[in-house]
Design an enzyme around this catalytic site. Sequence first.
Site, PDB file in Angstrom:
ATOM      1  N   ALA A   1       0.831  -1.210   0.000  1.00  0.00           N
ATOM      2  CA  ALA A   1       0.000   0.000   0.000  1.00  0.00           C
ATOM      3  C   ALA A   1       0.865   1.259   0.000  1.00  0.00           C
ATOM      4  O   ALA A   1       0.597   2.226  -0.725  1.00  0.00           O
ATOM      5  CB  ALA A   1      -0.934  -0.005   1.201  1.00  0.00           C
ATOM      6  N   TYR A   2       1.911   1.228   0.813  1.00  0.00           N
ATOM      7  CA  TYR A   2       2.817   2.375   0.895  1.00  0.00           C
ATOM      8  C   TYR A   2       3.587   2.561  -0.409  1.00  0.00           C
ATOM      9  O   TYR A   2       3.655   3.665  -0.958  1.00  0.00           O
ATOM     10  CB  TYR A   2       3.786   2.164   2.061  1.00  0.00           C
ATOM     11  N   ALA A   3       4.143   1.477  -0.929  1.00  0.00           N
ATOM     12  CA  ALA A   3       4.914   1.570  -2.166  1.00  0.00           C
ATOM     13  C   ALA A   3       4.037   2.008  -3.333  1.00  0.00           C
ATOM     14  O   ALA A   3       4.491   2.740  -4.219  1.00  0.00           O
ATOM     15  CB  ALA A   3       5.573   0.234  -2.478  1.00  0.00           C
TER      16      ALA A   3
END
Length: 244
Positions: free
Chosen positions: A152-154
């Site tokens: 999700a962050y990437a």
Amino acid sequence: MTDTTRVALVTGATGGIGSAVARRLAADTMAVGVHYAGNKAAAEELAAEIRAAGGRAVAVGGDVADEHAMAEAFDAVEEAFGGVDVVVHTAGEMLLGPVADFDLAALDRMHRTNIRGTFVVAQQAARRVRSGGAVVTFSTSVTRLSFPGYAAYAASKGAVEAMTLILARELRGRDVTVNAVAPGPTATPLFLNGKDQETVDRLAAQSPLERLGTPDDIAETVAFLAGPGRWVNGQVVYTNGGVA
């Protein structure tokens, strides 16, 4: 006499990397807008520290994903120092977890900060940064390293990279560079939160330099892109000590 001081706005300047960037640009004699989202006291303290060291700084607040708040933050920096030459967008949120179990409300919240927030700040920068200036956004080396739990962050930072590379080309003729810095494992509260010592040691060992990065390491790269690195444009600079 015309004031020739260069002016920088650093978003997320109360964070580990953001505060190091603000101090580093101030050391390069830039006037600095020290941006905060919630911690006004920390921003005021950092601005006072820069002024006490002989620099110029002002604290400015606002939600990076709110276009009106960020317009006001840019206005405040321009009013204080006469313009904006450098925008460094360090503000962001990192929430981790596997795709199968990731909370979608958390996904929306993080992407609002990381994607919409970057777009809002980049939009203001595109409208305001003076000729000879620079815009520096923040991605992550995890877009390339593909650590489990970081999807999700990437994904949000992949969007940041896309915006950055396109904005560099949209500003053709303006003499404004636009680049992204992509740190690897860096010893900040954001990174260390929730990790046990074994995990931290394992991540530190991945670099051939056998340590975690520091906020000052990242700030040095930002200072180069914001200052003498005029021929680096439309790039993602992996600043990770050689983590492959």
